[in-house]
Motif scaffolding. Structure first.
Motif, mmCIF file in Angstrom:
data_model
loop_
_atom_site.group_PDB
_atom_site.id
_atom_site.type_symbol
_atom_site.label_atom_id
_atom_site.label_comp_id
_atom_site.label_asym_id
_atom_site.label_seq_id
_atom_site.Cartn_x
_atom_site.Cartn_y
_atom_site.Cartn_z
ATOM 1 N N LEU A 137 0.842 -1.200 0.000
ATOM 2 C CA LEU A 137 0.000 0.000 0.000
ATOM 3 C C LEU A 137 0.880 1.253 0.000
ATOM 4 O O LEU A 137 0.628 2.207 -0.747
ATOM 5 C CB LEU A 137 -0.908 -0.021 1.236
ATOM 6 C CG LEU A 137 -1.991 1.040 1.290
ATOM 7 C CD1 LEU A 137 -3.055 0.799 0.230
ATOM 8 C CD2 LEU A 137 -2.658 1.062 2.676
ATOM 9 N N ALA A 138 1.909 1.231 0.808
ATOM 10 C CA ALA A 138 2.819 2.382 0.873
ATOM 11 C C ALA A 138 3.537 2.608 -0.461
ATOM 12 O O ALA A 138 3.958 3.718 -0.776
ATOM 13 C CB ALA A 138 3.839 2.169 1.988
ATOM 14 N N MET A 139 3.648 1.545 -1.257
ATOM 15 C CA MET A 139 4.290 1.677 -2.583
ATOM 16 C C MET A 139 3.241 1.907 -3.680
ATOM 17 O O MET A 139 3.583 1.903 -4.860
ATOM 18 C CB MET A 139 5.125 0.430 -2.889
ATOM 19 C CG MET A 139 6.342 0.315 -1.979
ATOM 20 S SD MET A 139 7.469 -1.034 -2.417
ATOM 21 C CE MET A 139 6.564 -2.469 -1.871
ATOM 22 N N GLY A 140 1.978 2.061 -3.297
ATOM 23 C CA GLY A 140 0.971 2.496 -4.265
ATOM 24 C C GLY A 140 0.002 1.446 -4.765
ATOM 25 O O GLY A 140 -0.865 1.738 -5.584
ATOM 26 N N THR A 141 0.138 0.198 -4.290
ATOM 27 C CA THR A 141 -0.793 -0.853 -4.739
ATOM 28 C C THR A 141 -2.074 -0.762 -3.921
ATOM 29 O O THR A 141 -2.051 -0.962 -2.705
ATOM 30 C CB THR A 141 -0.144 -2.244 -4.572
ATOM 31 O OG1 THR A 141 1.031 -2.284 -5.392
ATOM 32 C CG2 THR A 141 -1.104 -3.357 -4.988
ATOM 33 N N ASN A 398 10.908 4.458 -3.709
ATOM 34 C CA ASN A 398 9.451 4.524 -3.548
ATOM 35 C C ASN A 398 9.036 5.983 -3.651
ATOM 36 O O ASN A 398 9.276 6.777 -2.755
ATOM 37 C CB ASN A 398 9.014 3.949 -2.209
ATOM 38 C CG ASN A 398 7.494 4.055 -2.042
ATOM 39 O OD1 ASN A 398 6.774 4.319 -3.010
ATOM 40 N ND2 ASN A 398 7.010 3.856 -0.832
ATOM 41 N N LEU A 399 8.406 6.339 -4.755
ATOM 42 C CA LEU A 399 8.061 7.739 -5.008
ATOM 43 C C LEU A 399 6.617 8.062 -4.661
ATOM 44 O O LEU A 399 6.142 9.158 -4.937
ATOM 45 C CB LEU A 399 8.336 8.076 -6.480
ATOM 46 C CG LEU A 399 9.827 8.009 -6.849
ATOM 47 C CD1 LEU A 399 10.006 8.023 -8.352
ATOM 48 C CD2 LEU A 399 10.596 9.153 -6.217
ATOM 49 N N VAL A 400 5.892 7.113 -4.053
ATOM 50 C CA VAL A 400 4.507 7.397 -3.664
ATOM 51 C C VAL A 400 4.517 8.180 -2.360
ATOM 52 O O VAL A 400 5.167 7.797 -1.393
ATOM 53 C CB VAL A 400 3.703 6.091 -3.516
ATOM 54 C CG1 VAL A 400 2.391 6.332 -2.783
ATOM 55 C CG2 VAL A 400 3.426 5.492 -4.887
#
Ligand code: IZC
Ligand code: ZN
Length: 412
Positions: A137-141, A398-400
């Protein structure tokens, strides 16, 4: 009514539509500068640019994107999320030249994860996956597929699928379950593989369907695992009970998986590292989405799927992680996107579609997620980036920055 207004978006980048995009259309995304998005009760109710209409601000939680990039939440259409143990011991074997299929033939690989998964309880499996989902989730999924396939016995397969169901009620990443009882022939059936196939078709598939434990049925069609003919029998049995076929095809050896995928109308064929031209043609004809897993090619030291040929042939391409303890011990979809650009030579626009709308179509969710449009779920990412090129080029980071799921901030 709960509202969230995301304003001051420097660039909104999104594919559009409720179906997979194929051919040239895969790279044709919408780019909106100085944009805003309004989400009401979890669903996007307005998308625009310029001045925000005053009424949108009333009673809304206002989130300032500070001029940065916003995209749909990422959709990871291929993961083996639920498993016990790890397989770090295989790294040394790999470095000494032992191949993936050799490790499996020696009772390691998938079969070693089966032993650890059988030894774990449903709760232990769910807890372990929950930890990974937090990182994802922290990486955008924001949506992801989750396969069984490390039980290879009725109760152990159902245990994995129930862990997925439990996770859908306890954390924000939406999970879509796939039954992969045909991931390998378990050791106790080594000398009677037909009996295992009968068990799959006559007992496990009917139970999975009856108890609504999965939407899809998948098979690992590979040398030393299941042949194309066996895969056909298993996937047809799944179809009979309402489970839509998916297939692991052409990962290591091209033994007919991609041709079969098109023939039986599989929703996706996955891997396709060594997919031949007639396999691509069959998928184009059958409308099968190519779900490509570039981080696995990287990890196996293999070649890369012929993604450009697929796009040229009108096959929709999705990009996913393949997160699993053997051939891709990483759940970082951003990194898979980076590798897809560099090794498949997909453009950043094609890659965005692959990791959002086409991924969503691969798990039959393109009517709900995968794009930022009125009527879709409010799943949005604010990136610490000015544009799409930047996220495809800053490999390994990780750019999110902020993750919004159904109109709620779930990670910041
Ligand atoms: O555990 O090795 N390819 N299945 C097919 C996998 C990789 C997962 C594993
Ligand atoms: Zn897989």
């Amino acid at each position: 009514m709960a509202s969230l207004l995301l304003k001051n978006i420097g660039l909104l980048a999104t594919p559009t539509g409720s179906d997979a995009k194929r051919g040239k259309a895969q790279g044709e995304i919408t780019l909106l500068k100085n944009a805003y998005v309004l989400v009401r009760d979890g669903v996007i109710s307005a998308v625009g640019s310029g001045e925000v209409p005053a009424g949108y601000l009333e009673n809304a939680e206002v989130v300032d994107a500070k001029g940065r990039l916003v995209t749909p939440g990422l959709v990871d259409a291929h993961t083996h999320l639920i498993f016990g143990g790890w397989r770090q011991n295989e790294l040394g074997l790999k470095l000494h030249g032992v191949t993936y299929l050799e490790i499996l033939a020696q009772g390691g690989g998938i079969l070693s994860t089966v032993r650890s998964t059988r030894a774990a309880s449903e709760e232990e499996l769910a807890d372990k996956a929950a930890k990974e989902l937090k990182a994802m989730l922290a990486m955008g999924t924001t949506t992801c597929e989750a396969k069984s396939g490390y039980g290879l016995a009725p109760e152990d397969e159902y245990k994995q699928l129930r862990a997925i169901r439990r996770l859908n009620e306890t954390q924000p990443v939406e999970l879509v379950p796939t039954f992969l009882g045909a991931h390998a022939v378990p050791e106790e059936y080594k000398n009677d593989r037909e009996a295992y196939i009968r068990l799959l078709c006559e007992e496990m598939i009917p139970t999975v369907a009856k108890e609504n434990l999965a939407e899809f049925c998948d098979v690992f069609c590979e040398s030393g695992v299941f042949t194309a003919e066996e895969s056909r029998v298993i996937l047809e049995a799944g179809k009979k009970y309402g489970l839509t076929p998916k297939i692991h095809a052409d990962e290591i050896d091209p033994i007919g998986g991609s041709q079969l995928a098109g023939e039986i109308g599989a929703i996706t064929a996955e891997h396709l590292i060594v997919c031949p031209a007639d396999g691509i043609a069959s998928m184009a004809k059958g409308g099968t989405i190519a779900c490509l897993l570039p981080a696995t090619s990287f990890y196996l030291g293999a070649t890369f799927a012929p993604a450009r040929d697929m796009i040229d042939a009108g096959v929709a391409v999705a990009v996913a992680t393949d997160y699993n303890p053997g051939s891709c011990p990483s759940s970082n979809l951003q990194m898979a996107m980076n590798i897809a650009c560099l090794k498949y030579r997909l453009t950043p626009e094609e890659v965005l579609t692959a990791a959002t709308l086409n991924g969503a179509a691969g798990i039959r969710r393109a009517d709900k997620v995968g794009s930022v449009e009125v009527g879709k779920q409010g799943d949005l990412l604010i990136w610490d980036a000015p544009d799409l090129d930047y996220i495809c080029y800053r490999f390994g980071a990780n750019l999110v920055d902020t993750v919004i799921k159904k109109g709620e901030i779930v990670h910041i």
